[in-house]
Design an enzyme around this catalytic site. Structure first.
Site, PDB file in Angstrom:
ATOM      1  N   HIS A  23       1.013   5.082   1.165  1.00 39.90           N
ATOM      2  CA  HIS A  23       0.464   6.024   2.037  1.00 39.90           C
ATOM      3  C   HIS A  23       0.480   7.374   1.194  1.00 39.90           C
ATOM      4  O   HIS A  23       1.642   7.894   0.740  1.00 39.90           O
ATOM      5  CB  HIS A  23       1.371   6.295   3.373  1.00 39.90           C
ATOM      6  CG  HIS A  23       1.133   4.984   4.310  1.00 39.90           C
ATOM      7  ND1 HIS A  23       0.646   4.990   5.254  1.00 39.90           N
ATOM      8  CD2 HIS A  23       2.178   3.834   4.098  1.00 39.90           C
ATOM      9  CE1 HIS A  23       0.640   3.980   5.807  1.00 39.90           C
ATOM     10  NE2 HIS A  23       1.731   3.213   5.561  1.00 39.90           N
ATOM     11  N   HIS A  54       0.790  -1.429  -0.110  1.00 41.60           N
ATOM     12  CA  HIS A  54      -0.032  -0.145   0.073  1.00 41.60           C
ATOM     13  C   HIS A  54       0.927   1.440   0.035  1.00 41.60           C
ATOM     14  O   HIS A  54       1.938   1.170   0.627  1.00 41.60           O
ATOM     15  CB  HIS A  54      -0.865  -0.049   1.256  1.00 41.60           C
ATOM     16  CG  HIS A  54      -0.247  -0.322   2.649  1.00 41.60           C
ATOM     17  ND1 HIS A  54       0.120  -1.530   2.907  1.00 41.60           N
ATOM     18  CD2 HIS A  54       0.059   0.536   3.537  1.00 41.60           C
ATOM     19  CE1 HIS A  54       0.794  -1.493   3.889  1.00 41.60           C
ATOM     20  NE2 HIS A  54       0.732  -0.146   4.341  1.00 41.60           N
TER      21      HIS A  54
HETATM   22  P1  5GP Z   1       1.727   0.107   7.516  1.00 42.26           P
HETATM   23  O1  5GP Z   1       2.172   0.190   8.869  1.00 42.26           O
HETATM   24  O2  5GP Z   1       1.874  -1.551   7.073  1.00 42.26           O
HETATM   25  O3  5GP Z   1       2.717   0.837   6.483  1.00 42.26           O
HETATM   26  O4  5GP Z   1       0.428   0.707   7.059  1.00 42.26           O
HETATM   27  C1  5GP Z   1      -0.668   0.105   7.506  1.00 42.26           C
HETATM   28  C2  5GP Z   1      -1.682   1.147   7.789  1.00 42.26           C
HETATM   29  O5  5GP Z   1      -2.923   0.621   7.672  1.00 42.26           O
HETATM   30  C3  5GP Z   1      -1.704   1.872   8.855  1.00 42.26           C
HETATM   31  O6  5GP Z   1      -1.363   3.205   8.840  1.00 42.26           O
HETATM   32  C4  5GP Z   1      -3.143   1.542   9.700  1.00 42.26           C
HETATM   33  O7  5GP Z   1      -3.527   2.656  10.400  1.00 42.26           O
HETATM   34  C5  5GP Z   1      -3.841   1.382   8.424  1.00 42.26           C
HETATM   35  N1  5GP Z   1      -4.750   0.207   8.848  1.00 42.26           N
HETATM   36  C6  5GP Z   1      -4.867  -0.898   9.474  1.00 42.26           C
HETATM   37  N2  5GP Z   1      -6.020  -1.505   9.537  1.00 42.26           N
HETATM   38  C7  5GP Z   1      -6.929  -0.618   8.851  1.00 42.26           C
HETATM   39  C8  5GP Z   1      -8.098  -0.812   8.473  1.00 42.26           C
HETATM   40  O8  5GP Z   1      -8.939  -1.914   8.902  1.00 42.26           O
HETATM   41  N3  5GP Z   1      -8.848  -0.180   7.629  1.00 42.26           N
HETATM   42  C9  5GP Z   1      -8.099   1.108   7.333  1.00 42.26           C
HETATM   43  N4  5GP Z   1      -8.830   1.800   6.644  1.00 42.26           N
HETATM   44  N5  5GP Z   1      -6.940   1.342   7.641  1.00 42.26           N
HETATM   45  C10 5GP Z   1      -6.343   0.311   8.445  1.00 42.26           C
END
Ligand code: 5GP
Ligand code: ZN
Length: 114
Positions: free
Chosen positions: A102, A100
């Site tokens: 951001h 993903h």
């Molecule tokens: P990472 O830490 O893997 O770069 O980012 C994961 C992101 O997914 C985090 O910013 C977290 O807040 C978001 N996230 C986790 N679970 C969910 C969810 O169920 N729905 C949404 N919309 N975002 C989520």
């Protein structure tokens, strides 16, 4: 992937605040926003991280980036500037292993990031 959170969001099995959808990508607001604009852009197809997405070698990474820019335009942050981040691997803070981007904007960004 059957047990992947973002596959389930992409399949609309789990609700999310969707801001943009294309044939191969989905953009939805982060549940724990770190900036006024904080949107996640995913390919609908499962790839674990940015390295796997790049290795797919079929233009999907381009689609994700184009959707990220369209999201920034839609939220009105593209001219002021915004940040696109792929946390890749645990040391970078990746917690969801479906790639993903951001898209962060709407406030001043510090550099270097923490
Ligand atoms: P990472 O830490 O893997 O770069 O980012 C994961 C992101 O997914 C985090 O910013 C977290 O807040 C978001 N996230 C986790 N679970 C969910 C969810 O169920 N729905 C949404 N919309 N975002 C989520
Ligand atoms: Zn997935």
């Amino acid at each position: 992937m059957t047990d992947c959170l973002f596959c389930k969001i992409a399949a609309k099995e789990i609700p999310a605040e969707i801001v943009l959808e294309t044939d191969r990508t989905l953009a939805f607001r982060d549940i724990n926003p770190q900036a006024p604009t904080h949107v996640l852009v995913v390919p609908k197809e499962h790839h674990a991280d940015a390295a796997a997405l790049a290795a797919a070698d079929d233009g999907l990474a381009d689609d994700v980036l184009k959707t990220a820019h369209a999201v920034a335009q839609g939220d009105g942050v593209s001219e002021a500037g915004y940040r696109v981040v792929f946390n890749t691997g645990p040391a970078a803070g990746q917690t969801v292993f479906h790639v993903h981007a951001h898209v962060l904007g709407g406030r001043e960004m510090r550099w270097p990031p923490g």
